[in-house]
Design an enzyme around this catalytic site. Structure first.
Site, PDB file in Angstrom:
ATOM      1  N   GLU A 241       0.743  -1.126   0.041  1.00  0.00           N
ATOM      2  CA  GLU A 241       0.175   0.103   0.224  1.00  0.00           C
ATOM      3  C   GLU A 241       0.907   1.365   0.028  1.00  0.00           C
ATOM      4  O   GLU A 241       1.494   1.510   0.972  1.00  0.00           O
ATOM      5  CB  GLU A 241      -0.813  -0.023   1.250  1.00  0.00           C
ATOM      6  CG  GLU A 241      -1.867  -0.979   1.347  1.00  0.00           C
ATOM      7  CD  GLU A 241      -3.086  -0.922   0.235  1.00  0.00           C
ATOM      8  OE1 GLU A 241      -3.152   0.095  -0.504  1.00  0.00           O
ATOM      9  OE2 GLU A 241      -3.915  -1.563   0.705  1.00  0.00           O
ATOM     10  N   CYS A 275      -2.354   9.367   2.077  1.00  0.00           N
ATOM     11  CA  CYS A 275      -2.272   8.760   0.997  1.00  0.00           C
ATOM     12  C   CYS A 275      -3.241   8.919  -0.138  1.00  0.00           C
ATOM     13  O   CYS A 275      -2.968   8.997  -1.176  1.00  0.00           O
ATOM     14  CB  CYS A 275      -2.185   7.126   0.925  1.00  0.00           C
ATOM     15  SG  CYS A 275      -3.437   6.261   1.825  1.00  0.00           S
TER      16      CYS A 275
HETATM   17  P1  NAD Z   1       8.183   5.064   5.045  1.00  0.00           P
HETATM   18  O1  NAD Z   1       8.278   4.410   3.758  1.00  0.00           O
HETATM   19  O2  NAD Z   1       8.920   5.967   5.355  1.00  0.00           O
HETATM   20  O3  NAD Z   1       7.866   4.000   6.131  1.00  0.00           O
HETATM   21  C1  NAD Z   1       6.966   3.268   6.100  1.00  0.00           C
HETATM   22  C2  NAD Z   1       7.398   2.083   7.254  1.00  0.00           C
HETATM   23  O4  NAD Z   1       8.416   1.379   6.673  1.00  0.00           O
HETATM   24  C3  NAD Z   1       7.825   2.591   8.570  1.00  0.00           C
HETATM   25  O5  NAD Z   1       7.315   1.648   9.535  1.00  0.00           O
HETATM   26  C4  NAD Z   1       9.221   2.352   8.328  1.00  0.00           C
HETATM   27  O6  NAD Z   1      10.129   2.422   9.634  1.00  0.00           O
HETATM   28  C5  NAD Z   1       9.559   0.987   7.648  1.00  0.00           C
HETATM   29  N1  NAD Z   1      10.878   0.909   6.643  1.00  0.00           N
HETATM   30  C6  NAD Z   1      11.506   1.991   6.487  1.00  0.00           C
HETATM   31  N2  NAD Z   1      12.619   1.500   5.663  1.00  0.00           N
HETATM   32  C7  NAD Z   1      12.381   0.184   5.832  1.00  0.00           C
HETATM   33  C8  NAD Z   1      13.038  -1.161   5.321  1.00  0.00           C
HETATM   34  N3  NAD Z   1      14.266  -0.876   4.448  1.00  0.00           N
HETATM   35  N4  NAD Z   1      12.519  -2.329   5.368  1.00  0.00           N
HETATM   36  C9  NAD Z   1      11.601  -2.690   5.937  1.00  0.00           C
HETATM   37  N5  NAD Z   1      10.714  -1.458   6.495  1.00  0.00           N
HETATM   38  C10 NAD Z   1      11.288  -0.194   6.414  1.00  0.00           C
HETATM   39  O7  NAD Z   1       6.609   5.704   4.906  1.00  0.00           O
HETATM   40  P2  NAD Z   1       6.074   6.930   5.888  1.00  0.00           P
HETATM   41  O8  NAD Z   1       6.523   7.995   5.882  1.00  0.00           O
HETATM   42  O9  NAD Z   1       5.945   5.927   7.457  1.00  0.00           O
HETATM   43  O10 NAD Z   1       4.589   6.928   5.629  1.00  0.00           O
HETATM   44  C11 NAD Z   1       3.969   7.889   4.461  1.00  0.00           C
HETATM   45  C12 NAD Z   1       4.132   7.066   3.117  1.00  0.00           C
HETATM   46  O11 NAD Z   1       2.987   6.173   3.216  1.00  0.00           O
HETATM   47  C13 NAD Z   1       3.377   7.967   2.159  1.00  0.00           C
HETATM   48  O12 NAD Z   1       4.093   7.626   0.730  1.00  0.00           O
HETATM   49  C14 NAD Z   1       1.988   7.592   1.984  1.00  0.00           C
HETATM   50  O13 NAD Z   1       1.177   7.886   0.780  1.00  0.00           O
HETATM   51  C15 NAD Z   1       2.062   6.041   2.376  1.00  0.00           C
HETATM   52  N6  NAD Z   1       0.849   5.559   2.826  1.00  0.00           N
HETATM   53  C16 NAD Z   1       0.275   4.661   2.022  1.00  0.00           C
HETATM   54  C17 NAD Z   1      -1.122   4.166   2.313  1.00  0.00           C
HETATM   55  C18 NAD Z   1      -1.904   3.494   1.344  1.00  0.00           C
HETATM   56  O14 NAD Z   1      -2.648   2.639   2.046  1.00  0.00           O
HETATM   57  N7  NAD Z   1      -1.593   3.374   0.114  1.00  0.00           N
HETATM   58  C19 NAD Z   1      -1.522   4.835   3.671  1.00  0.00           C
HETATM   59  C20 NAD Z   1      -0.960   5.470   4.472  1.00  0.00           C
HETATM   60  C21 NAD Z   1       0.499   5.772   4.008  1.00  0.00           C
END
Ligand code: NAD
Length: 527
Positions: A241, A275
């Protein structure tokens, strides 16, 4: 809970409205992940045998406990994510409660074994059924922006289906992660069924490396790509997502008063950090001037402040560096011809994370504002000649999460929805489908793959198993060896019978039937 990670470090619970570190939360050590996974696996093997009615009773108890604690839950969400209290109630708390209520009520139906009618005459005498089995341990990696709604929605669906869960909540919202752990413990779910692990990228990576049976990832495109690569190495299935760049199409016949209020909320709710935010607004020229004037007039009435203040409309961004990103995106757009009509400034007087809700017109695809995710309180508008241009431009994006169409003509809205590349399109509403338990959520292309929510989301939590009972148990199948010319002939007749028209059926029925009544002669050696 039995699964207690050894704490080697702590994560700060930071309040973006005040800049204070309010609390330090124990972090998980990456080396503990294999043992946590093993406990989760053992818990799952018992849990999958738990009667559905007992699972439903626990989910209903979870609903009751969350309902009683709703304002405390919302207060923590506000403190860590910055959103106004009312938004925490309507989004995080509502979605968590509604998911628990939905599964407590609908789980028996969702898991019911299905009969499979067979269309082919070769399979008519077989009775087929599909049952839905849990995957095992589901690994969930979550974003910070809806720190209850997103992990709770996924955890509840996963355990309802008979899985256990290891969930890494965001390191930006560790207190919310700790709350989730506490709630499942209070309800009385089995030990190690729901395990929250705390930390940043290294814990997310360690979770994937510990090889859960599936990964549900919510986050940015850049991280999603890394997660997909790591999952692929282990052949671990995944749901991604990822980000969105949702378009809002305002047609000239729309109720502009309603649509302009929706544009504000769609762009500024959760300070635009959604998102499903309205990130690209296309308005038909005939309505453009009036619509933009309404957006500007209404935006000027919004109150920026801490989410804990009941009259705040728009809270802070999650971290100070996001304020700089808003400034850069606006400067780029203005240098390419866009016009800021209101807002556009950081508000250090309120705190390091505050940025004014902004309306900017004459934005186009050459600008950063219409390319990557904005994830901030900017309503970016492009005036288009007509709906054809709006559809074409809306579809011209690597993202394909959701969109909305605003028109007085529902049928026209449906027709345009059918032509938009998105996982969901709302006509005369935006974003709110995320809170409809039956509505599938997810996108394609840069927005990821797979679905959460709804039946499609539930099917991501299970493996369909087909069980077939043969109706002619005492008879050898015609295709079981000792092939010869007459079987080839009969097979040819059978194909004509099965797939030809009515006259072919009449002509070849006898020959086809022969296939079923052949004597294999297994008792003697073939000549
Ligand atoms: P992010 O990608 O920075 O982090 C998401 C999660 O991944 C966090 O828990 C982070 O610690 C973890 N993470 C980071 N690096 C990783 C790795 N190498 N391996 C595994 N896990 C890792 O995103 P964010 O800033 O937390 O959230 C914002 C983003 O999420 C935006 O792009 C938003 O659009 C998206 N989002 C999408 C949805 C959806 O349903 N499509 C919903 C909410 C947010």
């Amino acid at each position: 809970m039995a699964t207690q990670a050894i704490s080697v470090d702590t994560l700060p619970s930071y309040n973006p409205a005040t800049g204070e570190v309010v609390e330090n939360i124990s972090a998980t050590h990456p080396e503990d992940l294999p043992a946590i996974l093993a406990s989760a696996k053992a818990a799952q093997e018992k849990w999958r045998e738990t009667a559905i009615v007992d699972r439903c009773a626990l989910l209903d108890r979870l609903r009751q406990i969350m309902l009683a604690a709703r304002n405390d839950l919302a207060a923590i969400v506000v403190r860590e994510s910055g959103k106004p209290h009312v938004e925490a109630l309507f989004s995080d708390v509502f979605v968590s409660l509604d998911t628990a209520a939905y599964y407590a009520k609908n789980l028996p139906k969702l898991l019911r074994t299905e009969r499979v009618p067979h269309h082919s005459s070769a399979a008519k005498l077989k009775s087929g059924r599909i049952s839905y089995e849990p995957f095992g341990v589901i690994g969930i990696i979550s974003s910070w922006n809806y720190p209850l709604a997103i992990p709770m929605g996924q955890i509840i669906a996963a355990i309802a289906a008979g899985n256990s869960v290891v969930c890494k909540t965001s390191d930006f919202t560790p207190k919310c992660g700790a709350l989730i752990q506490e709630m499942f413990a209070r309800v009385g779910f089995p030990d190690s069924l729901v395990n929250i692990v705390q930390g940043g990228a290294e814990i997310g990576q360690a979770l994937i490396d510990a090889r859960p049976d599936k990964i549900l990832f919510t986050g940015s495109v850049a991280t999603g790509r890394r997660v997909a690569e790591s999952c692929a190495r282990n052949l671990t299935p995944s749901v991604l997502e990822l980000g969105g760049k949702d378009a809002m199409l305002v047609l000239a016949d729309a109720n502009l008063d309603v649509a302009s209020s929706a544009a504000l909320w769609g762009s500024f709710t959760n300070c635009g950090q959604v998102c499903l935010s309205v990130e690209r607004l296309f308005v038909e020229r005939g309505a453009s001037e009036k619509f933009i004037a309404l957006c500007v007039e209404k935006t000027k009435t919004l109150r920026l402040g801490p989410g804990s203040n009941p009259t705040t409309d728009v809270g802070p961004l999650i971290r100070p560096q996001h304020v700089q990103r808003m400034k850069d995106l606006l400067a780029d757009a203005v240098s390419r011809g866009a016009r800021i009509l209101c807002g556009g400034n950081a508000r250090p007087d309120l705190g390091a994370c505050f940025f004014e809700p902004t309306v900017i017109a004459d934005v186009n695809s050459s600008m950063g504002l219409f390319q990557g995710e904005t994830f901030g309180p900017i309503l970016a508008v492009q005036t288009v000649a007509n709906s054809e241009e709006a559809i074409r431009t809306a579809n011209d994006s690597p993202f394909a999460l959701a969109a909305s169409v605003w028109t007085a003509d529902d049928e026209r809205g449906r027709q345009i929805a059918a032509r938009l590349r998105a996982g969901a399109v709302m006509v005369n509403d935006a974003i709110s489908y995320f809170a409809i338990a039956e509505a599938p959520h997810g996108g394609c292309n840069a927005s990821g793959w797979g679905r959460t929510h709804g039946r499609a989301g539930f099917l991501e939590m299970v493996q369909p198993k087909y069980v077939d009972v043969d109706g002619l148990a005492g008879k050898e199948k015609p295709w079981w060896y000792h092939y010869n010319g007459s079987l080839t002939h009969a097979a040819d007749d059978f194909l004509n019978f099965e797939f030809g028209g009515l006259s072919a059926k009449l002509k070849y029925a006898r020959g086809a039937l022969k296939t079923f009544f052949r004597n294999h002669g297994f008792k003697k050696r073939p000549s």
